[in-house]
Design a protein around this motif. Structure first.
Motif, PDB file in Angstrom:
ATOM      1  N   VAL A 538       0.840  -1.198   0.000  1.00  0.00           N
ATOM      2  CA  VAL A 538       0.000   0.000   0.000  1.00  0.00           C
ATOM      3  C   VAL A 538       0.879   1.252   0.000  1.00  0.00           C
ATOM      4  N   SER A 539       1.954   1.233   0.789  1.00  0.00           N
ATOM      5  CA  SER A 539       2.847   2.414   0.816  1.00  0.00           C
ATOM      6  C   SER A 539       3.422   2.679  -0.567  1.00  0.00           C
ATOM      7  N   LEU A 540       3.745   1.596  -1.258  1.00  0.00           N
ATOM      8  CA  LEU A 540       4.291   1.731  -2.602  1.00  0.00           C
ATOM      9  C   LEU A 540       3.271   2.368  -3.543  1.00  0.00           C
ATOM     10  N   PHE A 541       2.038   1.861  -3.478  1.00  0.00           N
ATOM     11  CA  PHE A 541       0.984   2.418  -4.332  1.00  0.00           C
ATOM     12  C   PHE A 541       0.738   3.888  -3.991  1.00  0.00           C
ATOM     13  N   ALA A 542       0.803   4.205  -2.700  1.00  0.00           N
ATOM     14  CA  ALA A 542       0.473   5.568  -2.275  1.00  0.00           C
ATOM     15  C   ALA A 542       1.688   6.493  -2.326  1.00  0.00           C
ATOM     16  N   GLY A 543       2.872   5.933  -2.634  1.00  0.00           N
ATOM     17  CA  GLY A 543       4.082   6.759  -2.676  1.00  0.00           C
ATOM     18  C   GLY A 543       4.507   7.266  -1.307  1.00  0.00           C
ATOM     19  N   LEU A 544       4.296   6.438  -0.273  1.00  0.00           N
ATOM     20  CA  LEU A 544       4.629   6.860   1.095  1.00  0.00           C
ATOM     21  C   LEU A 544       6.056   6.468   1.455  1.00  0.00           C
ATOM     22  N   ASP A 545       6.638   7.223   2.389  1.00  0.00           N
ATOM     23  CA  ASP A 545       7.985   6.891   2.842  1.00  0.00           C
ATOM     24  C   ASP A 545       7.950   5.916   4.003  1.00  0.00           C
ATOM     25  N   SER A 546       6.855   5.913   4.732  1.00  0.00           N
ATOM     26  CA  SER A 546       6.776   5.045   5.901  1.00  0.00           C
ATOM     27  C   SER A 546       5.491   4.232   5.838  1.00  0.00           C
ATOM     28  N   ILE A 547       5.587   2.937   6.223  1.00  0.00           N
ATOM     29  CA  ILE A 547       4.383   2.110   6.206  1.00  0.00           C
ATOM     30  C   ILE A 547       3.384   2.594   7.253  1.00  0.00           C
ATOM     31  N   ARG A 548       3.891   3.337   8.220  1.00  0.00           N
ATOM     32  CA  ARG A 548       3.022   3.842   9.281  1.00  0.00           C
ATOM     33  C   ARG A 548       1.845   4.648   8.730  1.00  0.00           C
ATOM     34  N   ASP A 549       2.119   5.352   7.636  1.00  0.00           N
ATOM     35  CA  ASP A 549       1.091   6.247   7.110  1.00  0.00           C
ATOM     36  C   ASP A 549      -0.092   5.523   6.496  1.00  0.00           C
ATOM     37  N   CYS A 550       0.049   4.215   6.262  1.00  0.00           N
ATOM     38  CA  CYS A 550      -1.110   3.517   5.705  1.00  0.00           C
ATOM     39  C   CYS A 550      -1.692   2.519   6.709  1.00  0.00           C
ATOM     40  N   ILE A 551      -1.312   2.676   7.976  1.00  0.00           N
ATOM     41  CA  ILE A 551      -1.867   1.828   9.033  1.00  0.00           C
ATOM     42  C   ILE A 551      -2.725   2.730   9.917  1.00  0.00           C
ATOM     43  N   ALA A 552      -3.943   2.278  10.199  1.00  0.00           N
ATOM     44  CA  ALA A 552      -4.855   3.158  10.934  1.00  0.00           C
ATOM     45  C   ALA A 552      -4.274   3.544  12.294  1.00  0.00           C
ATOM     46  N   PHE A 553      -3.814   2.561  13.036  1.00  0.00           N
ATOM     47  CA  PHE A 553      -3.296   2.847  14.375  1.00  0.00           C
ATOM     48  C   PHE A 553      -1.913   2.222  14.539  1.00  0.00           C
TER      49      PHE A 553
END
Ligand code: ASP
Length: 586
Positions: A538-553
């Protein structure tokens, strides 16, 4: 009924309609006799208008609204004077005729905007407010879509989604377990699964044929930006398949996801690169192939052919050619040297060879090699005027390659070659079965102990286990391992042999995996599988640097959830009930 519409759906075609909306007060703008309120919910933002002239009472009411108050309004959809192209509802606004306050809110500790003023810690403590921010919410929406599309694809291929238990005994993925004391079994502990590995293999013994699960896994490891103590895998297993079948099936899945989520196309089959080649060309088992800059080995060219002692003493000499970087200043060169010297990388330095406009190589090693030798070097590197050759060496080939890999990635970043909207997807295959652990002074399974060796390498198990390759494969995208798996051993004799090479005595095997060994006596089918890291995907798809940003909590770097304040000490009564005594280190 709380609402007739959401805050994201009204358009010009709704003008004149009377509607009821509910949501949060995003922003209040008072402009003399008119107050504009932006009303927000998951679906968007709609502008509300309160006009003093139309209704002084309502106008007063609107002026009492604070940020994040929850309200319900009734009104008529009207065309806006000054349209806002940035939002989907920007052509209209609601002329409000009734306002009901559903709930008040304290002033939030940070602004609920895409660019918030809240630091990481504060946002995590109030994650439910953080999740109201559009960009954070969108990550969860994307995650949902990835899960749904995964299920759709796998269901279409006949996979069954089957849950496996969370309270189990230790699983062998090589990390530390989280444990849970059992009240009903004093002195005994469950472990949380590092993955459902053995259960999915048992499901194959059970004849389920094709299994998947989107499942939480738990590993008590030191944390980094792309690691969480609990994370989610798309875990899969298939019976009566070989490596090629698995690879084909999951290329299908991943390209389905890329197409559905990003409308991004790949050509199948994906590239497959043997592990050895990946290490030689990129110094990594997860090479970032968005750019070239492959390693060129120079050991034979530079070792013992000149008088440079550092090269003459090296076990390995390798280089990359940074195109157009020949004009790098002394300062830029020093920055790179400092970078590779950081303790995490631990290299000794870099030798730079600049290719002048007239094609001559120029370097601090000029005095150790003849001009012809340097021209040979230039040819070997396929360097042209304006390029900079960067050479690294060391007394341990693998370690030096990994250091050169860091330099390559750094140069890729500096040259803007690691574009987040580009995706370079490939399989790494033919991993070594074992890796030597200095710490434990024994061979460890590179993947896990149930991974099968390549049939053609089985003969080497006794004599040269370190040369045995596994039927294991990883899927890599943009320098990140997004999934991995293997063909499993289904033959008890071979399995026992692997256990013994790994130094797992029959005692340990009996204690830890006896149920698997027992199950395998009852007709285990040939089987294979893999798992994807959902958070990374998901981080890859969303272009995020941290996996934290795609985890709710998510948890922070110390493994804490600062919102619920976990972990925490137990009450004495709880400890007593569990027959536990806590003894902290001095
Ligand atoms: N269980 C493995 C992992 O968690 C994946 C697999 O072999 O299927 O990495």
């Amino acid at each position: 009924m709380y609402r007739t519409n959401t805050c994201g759906e009204l358009r010009m075609s709704d003008v004149g309609r009377s509607v009821t909306l509910a949501g949060w007060v995003h922003r209040v703008r008072k402009m003399g006799g008119v107050t504009f309120v932006e009303l927000r919910d998951r679906y968007g933002i709609t502008q509300l208008v309160f006009n003093e002239q139309d209704s002084p009472e309502l106008f007063d009411q609107s002026n009492d609204l604070g940020r994040e108050y929850v309200i319900q309004i009734e009104g008529i959809v009207a065309e806006r004077y000054s349209k806002n192209e940035k939002i989907a509802t920007g052509d209209i606004e609601i002329t409000v005729s009734r306002l009901t306050l559903l709930n008040q809110s304290e002033i939030p500790p940070f602004t609920i905007e895409e660019n918030t003023d809240g630091g990481d810690d504060l946002r995590m403590k109030y994650r439910y407010l953080d999740l109201r921010r559009k960009n954070v919410r969108e990550n969860l929406e994307l995650r949902h879509r990835v899960c749904m599309e995964t299920r759709k694809y796998l269901d279409g291929q006949g996979f069954l989604e089957i849950e496996t238990p969370i309270l189990i005994n230790s699983t062998p993925e090589g990390a530390r377990d989280f444990v849970v004391p059992s009240r009903m079994n004093p002195g005994q502990f469950y472990a949380l699964p590092q993955s459902p590995q053995l259960f999915k293999q048992l499901l194959m013994v059970a004849g389920m044929d094709r299994y998947f699960q989107i499942v939480k896994c738990f590993r008590d490891e030191d944390l980094r930006a792309d690691r969480q103590p609990e994370f989610t895998q798309i875990d899969c297993e298939m019976s009566f398949v070989q490596q090629d079948d698995v690879i084909q099936m999951f290329e299908g899945m991943i390209t389905h996801l890329f197409k559905e989520i990003l409308n991004y196309d790949f050509q199948l089959p994906l590239r497959r690169m043997p592990w050895q080649e990946a290490m030689e060309k990129y110094g990594s088992d997860k090479p970032d192939l968005r750019f070239g800059m492959e390693f060129v080995e120079l050991t034979a060219t530079l070792r013992g052919t000149g008088t440079f002692q550092v090269f003459n003493d090296a076990a390995y000499i390798g280089a990359i050619c940074a195109q157009g970087c020949g004009n790098y200043s002394r300062k830029q060169q020093n920055e790179l040297v400092d970078f590779v010297k950081t303790p995490q990388i631990g290299a000794k330095g870099i030798t730079f060879v600049k290719i002048e406009e007239d094609g001559t190589p120029k370097s601090t090693i000029d005095k150790f090699y003849s001009p012809e030798q340097l021209l040979q070097l230039k040819d070997k590197m396929q360097a042209v005027p304006g390029d900079m050759i960067m050479i690294m060496c060391g007394d341990d080939t693998m370690r030096t390659r990994k250091q050169l890999c860091e330099l390559r990635l750094e140069m890729g970043s500096r040259l803007g070659l690691r574009d987040k909207s580009k995706f370079a997807l490939l399989w790494i295959t033919d991993f070594p079965m074992f890796e030597w652990s200095e710490e434990e002074q024994r061979l460890l399974a590179m993947h896990h102990p149930f991974t099968s060796p390549k049939p053609e390498d089985v003969a080497l198990l006794d004599s040269h286990p370190e040369q045995v390759r596994a039927n294991a494969y990883d899927m890599v995208c943009n320098g990140v391992e997004i999934g991995g798996g293997s063909v499993r051993i289904h033959d008890s004799i071979l399995q026992n042999k692997i256990f013994s090479i790994l130094g797992l005595t029959p005692d340990i095997v009996e204690k830890r995996f006896k149920y698997l060994v027992r199950a395998f006596k009852y007709g285990a089918p040939p089987h294979a599988g893999l798992a994807y890291g959902l958070d990374r995907l998901v981080s890859l798809f969303a272009g995020l640097d941290s996996i934290r940003d795609c985890i709710a909590f998510p948890k922070n770097n110390s493994g804490r959830d600062t919102m619920v304040d976990a972990p925490t000490v137990l009450e004495p009564e709880q400890l007593q009930e569990l027959n536990l005594k806590v003894q902290l280190p001095q």
